[in-house]
Design a protein around this motif. Structure first.
Motif, short mmCIF file in Angstrom:
data_model
loop_
_atom_site.label_atom_id
_atom_site.label_comp_id
_atom_site.label_asym_id
_atom_site.label_seq_id
_atom_site.Cartn_x
_atom_site.Cartn_y
_atom_site.Cartn_z
N TYR A 239 3.28 -11.45 -8.79
CA TYR A 239 3.27 -9.99 -8.76
C TYR A 239 1.96 -9.42 -8.19
O TYR A 239 0.89 -9.89 -8.51
CB TYR A 239 3.52 -9.44 -10.17
N ASN A 240 2.11 -8.38 -7.36
CA ASN A 240 0.94 -7.79 -6.71
C ASN A 240 0.82 -6.27 -6.88
O ASN A 240 -0.16 -5.68 -6.47
CB ASN A 240 0.89 -8.15 -5.22
N LEU A 241 1.83 -5.64 -7.49
CA LEU A 241 1.79 -4.19 -7.72
C LEU A 241 2.02 -3.95 -9.21
O LEU A 241 2.99 -4.45 -9.78
CB LEU A 241 2.87 -3.48 -6.90
N PHE A 242 1.09 -3.21 -9.83
CA PHE A 242 1.13 -2.96 -11.26
C PHE A 242 1.22 -1.46 -11.50
O PHE A 242 0.50 -0.69 -10.87
CB PHE A 242 -0.16 -3.45 -11.93
N ALA A 243 2.10 -1.04 -12.41
CA ALA A 243 2.24 0.38 -12.74
C ALA A 243 2.47 0.52 -14.25
O ALA A 243 3.42 -0.04 -14.78
CB ALA A 243 3.40 1.00 -11.98
N MET A 244 1.59 1.25 -14.92
CA MET A 244 1.70 1.44 -16.37
C MET A 244 2.55 2.66 -16.67
O MET A 244 2.34 3.73 -16.09
CB MET A 244 0.30 1.62 -16.98
N VAL A 245 3.51 2.46 -17.57
CA VAL A 245 4.33 3.57 -18.06
C VAL A 245 4.32 3.55 -19.59
O VAL A 245 4.15 2.50 -20.20
CB VAL A 245 5.77 3.53 -17.51
N HIS A 246 4.47 4.72 -20.17
CA HIS A 246 4.47 4.87 -21.62
C HIS A 246 5.77 5.55 -22.03
O HIS A 246 6.32 6.35 -21.27
CB HIS A 246 3.28 5.74 -22.07
N GLY A 247 6.24 5.25 -23.22
CA GLY A 247 7.45 5.88 -23.72
C GLY A 247 7.48 5.94 -25.22
O GLY A 247 6.69 5.28 -25.90
N THR A 248 8.42 6.74 -25.73
CA THR A 248 8.60 6.84 -27.18
C THR A 248 9.50 5.73 -27.69
O THR A 248 9.63 5.56 -28.90
CB THR A 248 9.17 8.21 -27.56
N SER A 249 10.11 4.99 -26.77
CA SER A 249 10.96 3.86 -27.14
C SER A 249 10.93 2.83 -26.02
O SER A 249 10.55 3.14 -24.88
CB SER A 249 12.41 4.32 -27.37
N ARG A 250 11.36 1.63 -26.33
CA ARG A 250 11.46 0.57 -25.32
C ARG A 250 12.47 0.98 -24.25
O ARG A 250 12.25 0.75 -23.06
CB ARG A 250 11.86 -0.73 -26.01
N GLY B 96 13.31 1.46 -14.28
CA GLY B 96 14.49 1.57 -13.40
C GLY B 96 14.28 2.57 -12.28
O GLY B 96 14.73 2.35 -11.15
N HIS B 97 13.58 3.67 -12.57
CA HIS B 97 13.24 4.66 -11.53
C HIS B 97 12.32 4.03 -10.48
O HIS B 97 12.49 4.26 -9.28
CB HIS B 97 12.58 5.91 -12.12
N ILE B 98 11.35 3.25 -10.95
CA ILE B 98 10.45 2.58 -10.01
C ILE B 98 11.23 1.59 -9.17
O ILE B 98 11.06 1.53 -7.95
CB ILE B 98 9.29 1.88 -10.76
N GLU B 99 12.11 0.84 -9.80
CA GLU B 99 12.92 -0.14 -9.07
C GLU B 99 13.75 0.54 -7.99
O GLU B 99 13.84 0.04 -6.85
CB GLU B 99 13.83 -0.88 -10.05
N ALA B 100 14.34 1.69 -8.31
CA ALA B 100 15.14 2.42 -7.32
C ALA B 100 14.26 2.91 -6.17
O ALA B 100 14.66 2.85 -5.01
CB ALA B 100 15.84 3.60 -8.00
N LEU B 101 13.06 3.37 -6.49
CA LEU B 101 12.13 3.84 -5.45
C LEU B 101 11.73 2.69 -4.53
O LEU B 101 11.70 2.84 -3.31
CB LEU B 101 10.90 4.45 -6.10
N LEU B 102 11.42 1.54 -5.12
CA LEU B 102 10.98 0.39 -4.32
C LEU B 102 12.12 -0.22 -3.50
O LEU B 102 11.88 -0.75 -2.42
CB LEU B 102 10.35 -0.67 -5.22
N GLY B 103 13.33 -0.16 -4.03
CA GLY B 103 14.48 -0.70 -3.30
C GLY B 103 14.26 -2.15 -2.90
O GLY B 103 13.77 -2.96 -3.69
N ASN B 104 14.58 -2.47 -1.66
CA ASN B 104 14.46 -3.84 -1.15
C ASN B 104 13.02 -4.30 -0.98
O ASN B 104 12.79 -5.48 -0.74
CB ASN B 104 15.20 -3.97 0.19
N SER C 182 0.83 -1.21 0.00
CA SER C 182 0.00 0.00 0.00
C SER C 182 0.86 1.25 0.00
O SER C 182 0.65 2.17 -0.81
CB SER C 182 -0.95 0.01 1.20
N GLU C 183 1.83 1.30 0.88
CA GLU C 183 2.73 2.45 0.97
C GLU C 183 3.53 2.61 -0.33
O GLU C 183 3.65 3.70 -0.87
CB GLU C 183 3.68 2.27 2.15
N MET C 184 4.07 1.52 -0.81
CA MET C 184 4.88 1.57 -2.04
C MET C 184 4.02 1.92 -3.25
O MET C 184 4.45 2.67 -4.12
CB MET C 184 5.59 0.24 -2.27
N GLY C 185 2.80 1.39 -3.28
CA GLY C 185 1.89 1.71 -4.38
C GLY C 185 1.57 3.19 -4.45
O GLY C 185 1.53 3.77 -5.53
#
Length: 175
Positions: free
Chosen positions: A120-131, A139-147, A93-96
């Motif tokens: 998997y229990n947390l879903f986040a949609m991101v869009h970009g102009t490239s893969r 990677g930003h989300i991964e850094a935020l979530l950390g351990n 909940s906090e991380m979401g």
């Protein structure tokens, strides 16, 4: 008339004027400088009544929100990645909330795991102009979530699906 139960459990009766307003706007608001006035003219109401009806239906949960929905493909965002994360249940909940507040996450939600097939229990949609852009955002989300994140992957869209909400049909009058 239709009766709905609002988030407050108080019934809300959808009258013909509310229904006419929903029918007139379910495909979008008029692209006019003053869409409320335009709707008022179409429906034989005042702009104040149109706004009051929208607010009342929103307060009762009939309408979730009124917002612009840009076509991200036309804006050049052709890569869509649903990032999925295995986050400890006591932290999801906090991380979401933190992930959902990132400016590049269009929507974020918790879903049940289906072990042993789906962890998997947390879903986040991101869009970009490239893969690469989608992967940088992940990677930003991964850094935020950390351990708090034990595993993740990105599910890329393979087709464009037309998304719409509930649509009412005009009721035919008995002859």
């Amino acid at each position: 008339m239709s009766t709905f139960t609002s988030p407050s459990d108080q019934p809300y009766v959808l009258c013909q004027r509310d229904r006419a307003l929903i029918l007139a706007t379910q495909g979008g608001l008029p692209l006019e400088p003053d869409p409320w006035e335009d709707l008022a003219r179409q429906l034989g109401m005042s702009a104040d009544e149109v706004l009051a009806r929208f607010r009342r239906m929103q307060e009762h949960g009939i309408i979730r929100r009124v917002a612009a929905v840009p076509d991200h493909y036309r804006l050049g965002y052709r890569f869509n990645g649903m990032t999925v994360w295995d986050v400890a249940d006591d932290q999801v909940s906090e991380m979401g909330r933190a992930v959902g507040n990132l400016p590049f996450v269009s929507h974020c939600y918790r879903r049940p795991r289906h072990l042993p097939w789906w962890r998997y229990n947390l879903f986040a949609m991101v869009h970009g102009t490239s893969r690469d852009e989608v992967e940088q955002k992940a990677g930003h989300i991964e850094a935020l979530l950390g351990n708090a994140s034990r595993a993740s992957t990105i599910l890329y869209s393979s087709a464009i699906l037309k998304k719409t909400g509930l649509r009412f049909r005009e009721q035919k009058k008995a002859s």
